[in-house]
Design an enzyme around this catalytic site. Structure first.
Site, short mmCIF file in Angstrom:
data_model
loop_
_atom_site.label_atom_id
_atom_site.label_comp_id
_atom_site.label_asym_id
_atom_site.label_seq_id
_atom_site.Cartn_x
_atom_site.Cartn_y
_atom_site.Cartn_z
N SER A 136 0.85 -1.19 0.00
CA SER A 136 0.00 0.00 0.00
C SER A 136 0.88 1.24 0.00
CB SER A 136 -0.87 0.01 1.26
OG SER A 136 -1.50 1.27 1.41
N TYR A 149 -2.44 -0.69 10.07
CA TYR A 149 -2.39 -1.19 8.68
C TYR A 149 -1.12 -0.69 7.99
CZ TYR A 149 -3.89 -1.17 3.72
OH TYR A 149 -3.98 -1.32 2.36
N1 NAP Z 1 -8.63 -0.39 -2.19
C1 NAP Z 1 -7.68 0.44 -1.80
O1 NAP Z 1 -7.89 1.66 -1.73
C2 NAP Z 1 -6.31 -0.08 -1.45
C3 NAP Z 1 -5.29 0.86 -1.23
C4 NAP Z 1 -4.02 0.40 -0.90
C5 NAP Z 1 -3.78 -0.96 -0.80
N2 NAP Z 1 -4.79 -1.84 -1.02
C6 NAP Z 1 -4.48 -3.26 -0.86
O2 NAP Z 1 -4.90 -3.97 -2.02
C7 NAP Z 1 -5.31 -5.29 -1.65
C8 NAP Z 1 -6.71 -5.54 -2.17
O3 NAP Z 1 -7.58 -4.56 -1.64
P1 NAP Z 1 -9.09 -4.39 -2.13
O4 NAP Z 1 -9.49 -3.00 -1.82
O5 NAP Z 1 -9.24 -4.94 -3.51
O6 NAP Z 1 -9.83 -5.33 -1.08
P2 NAP Z 1 -11.37 -5.79 -1.00
O7 NAP Z 1 -12.16 -5.28 -2.16
O8 NAP Z 1 -11.82 -5.48 0.39
O9 NAP Z 1 -11.22 -7.36 -1.15
C9 NAP Z 1 -10.48 -8.07 -0.20
C10 NAP Z 1 -10.34 -9.51 -0.64
O10 NAP Z 1 -9.65 -10.23 0.39
C11 NAP Z 1 -10.48 -11.30 0.86
N3 NAP Z 1 -10.20 -11.51 2.28
C12 NAP Z 1 -10.36 -10.64 3.31
N4 NAP Z 1 -10.02 -11.21 4.47
C13 NAP Z 1 -9.63 -12.48 4.16
C14 NAP Z 1 -9.17 -13.58 4.92
N5 NAP Z 1 -9.06 -13.52 6.25
N6 NAP Z 1 -8.85 -14.73 4.29
C15 NAP Z 1 -8.98 -14.83 2.94
N7 NAP Z 1 -9.41 -13.83 2.16
C16 NAP Z 1 -9.74 -12.67 2.77
C17 NAP Z 1 -11.91 -10.82 0.58
O11 NAP Z 1 -12.85 -11.87 0.50
P3 NAP Z 1 -13.60 -12.44 1.81
O12 NAP Z 1 -14.03 -11.24 2.60
O13 NAP Z 1 -14.72 -13.26 1.28
O14 NAP Z 1 -12.59 -13.27 2.53
C18 NAP Z 1 -11.69 -10.19 -0.80
O15 NAP Z 1 -11.57 -11.20 -1.79
C19 NAP Z 1 -5.20 -5.36 -0.11
O16 NAP Z 1 -3.97 -5.92 0.25
C20 NAP Z 1 -5.24 -3.90 0.29
O17 NAP Z 1 -4.60 -3.69 1.52
C21 NAP Z 1 -6.06 -1.44 -1.34
#
Ligand code: NAP
Length: 259
Positions: A136, A149
């Site tokens: 991130s 985080y």
């Molecule tokens: N979106 C942003 O603004 C942003 C910014 C910086 C970094 N990131 C990083 O990018 C990555 C993806 O983010 P995103 O925003 O696409 O996330 P998201 O839309 O919230 O999706 C999260 C994914 O992780 C799964 N997950 C969550 N907890 C889990 C667990 N305990 N075991 C297995 N699977 C789990 C969720 O499915 P289930 O809930 O069904 O398990 C889902 O498939 C993350 O590492 C996040 O920190 C995102």
């Protein structure tokens, strides 16, 4: 039954929605057999992947179980995309975050990756494969509302660099992508991070998301789309960029202001 062919296998964690789902779709398009993991197998994940695995990656045994199923089904692990991660909205300060919350944040965002890499490593060395860790922009630019985080992601970025140094000579590349605010369910769901911030600001979610890019200093003037992050993951996962190892690609719409 193990299926062995020349087709490469990619394991993508957190694949049921957001960035992970976009990565899964792109890698399947590029000819990988994708094993996508999440706690809940959504219809979208089932449709997009070659194998969808329901697993909790914040548990000590979850990551090894995922890799066992992926290798058992297809006989190799060529690419590992550690995308799983999550942040909680915190309106209270540092002192209100107890040990249990710190531990949960690190179990999911850091130790889940440590354990997944450990389990997949023999297969990745055998296939001369590649790891992409999704960190991130908060790893470099910490902010108080996501202090736990940001610390876990900083540890992940640091780990990725050390792994690239150890594993590069063994033929395994390790790179990081560091997204900034990206339009995923974490931001757009009624019970997500964005909704929490909107409520704290006394705004509707729509109104909040409209004003957020300007307020947060995104020079692109908009949230990043998940596919824009997935494009970089796709490039790093391909054999086209074999000279890239130990790199960290910030994809944050120009939010970070330091070099
Ligand atoms: N979106 C942003 O603004 C942003 C910014 C910086 C970094 N990131 C990083 O990018 C990555 C993806 O983010 P995103 O925003 O696409 O996330 P998201 O839309 O919230 O999706 C999260 C994914 O992780 C799964 N997950 C969550 N907890 C889990 C667990 N305990 N075991 C297995 N699977 C789990 C969720 O499915 P289930 O809930 O069904 O398990 C889902 O498939 C993350 O590492 C996040 O920190 C995102």
């Amino acid at each position: 039954m193990t299926v062995k062919t020349a087709v490469k296998t990619a394991v993508v964690t957190g694949a049921s929605k957001g960035i992970g789902l976009a990565v899964t779709r792109f890698l399947e398009e590029d000819g990988f057999r994708v094993v996508g993991a999440a706690r809940t197998v959504t219809p979208e994940l089932k449709e997009a992947s070659s194998l969808a695995v329901s697993v909790d990656l914040a548990t000590p045994q979850g990551p090894a179980e995922l890799i066992r199923q992926a290798h058992g089904a297809f006989g190799s692990v060529d690419v590992l995309v550690n995308n799983v991660g999550a942040f909680s909205p915190r309106t209270s300060g540092f002192a209100a975050i107890d040990d249990i919350e710190w531990q949960h944040t690190f179990e999911l965002n850091f130790f889940g990756v440590v354990r997944t890499v450990r389990a997949a490593l023999p297969h990745l060395v055998a296939s001369q494969g590649s790891i992409v860790n999704v960190s991130s922009a908060r790893a470099r630019g910490p902010q108080p509302p996501t202090v736990d985080y940001g610390a876990a992601k900083a540890a992940l970025t640091n780990l990725s660099k050390a792994l690239s140094m150890e594993l590069g000579p063994k033929g395994v590349r390790v790179n990081t992508v560091s997204p900034g605010p990206t339009r995923t369910p974490a931001w757009t769901d009624a019970d997500g991070f964005g909704a929490g911030l909107a409520a704290a600001a006394g705004k509707s979610l729509e109104e909040f998301l409209e004003g957020f890019p300007g307020m947060a200093g995104l020079t692109t003037g908009r949230l990043t789309e998940p596919e824009e992050v997935a494009e970089v993951v796709r490039m790093l996962a391909s054999g086209r960029t074999r000279a890239v190892n130990g790199a960290d690609f910030v994809i944050d719409g120009g939010q970070l202001k330091t070099v």
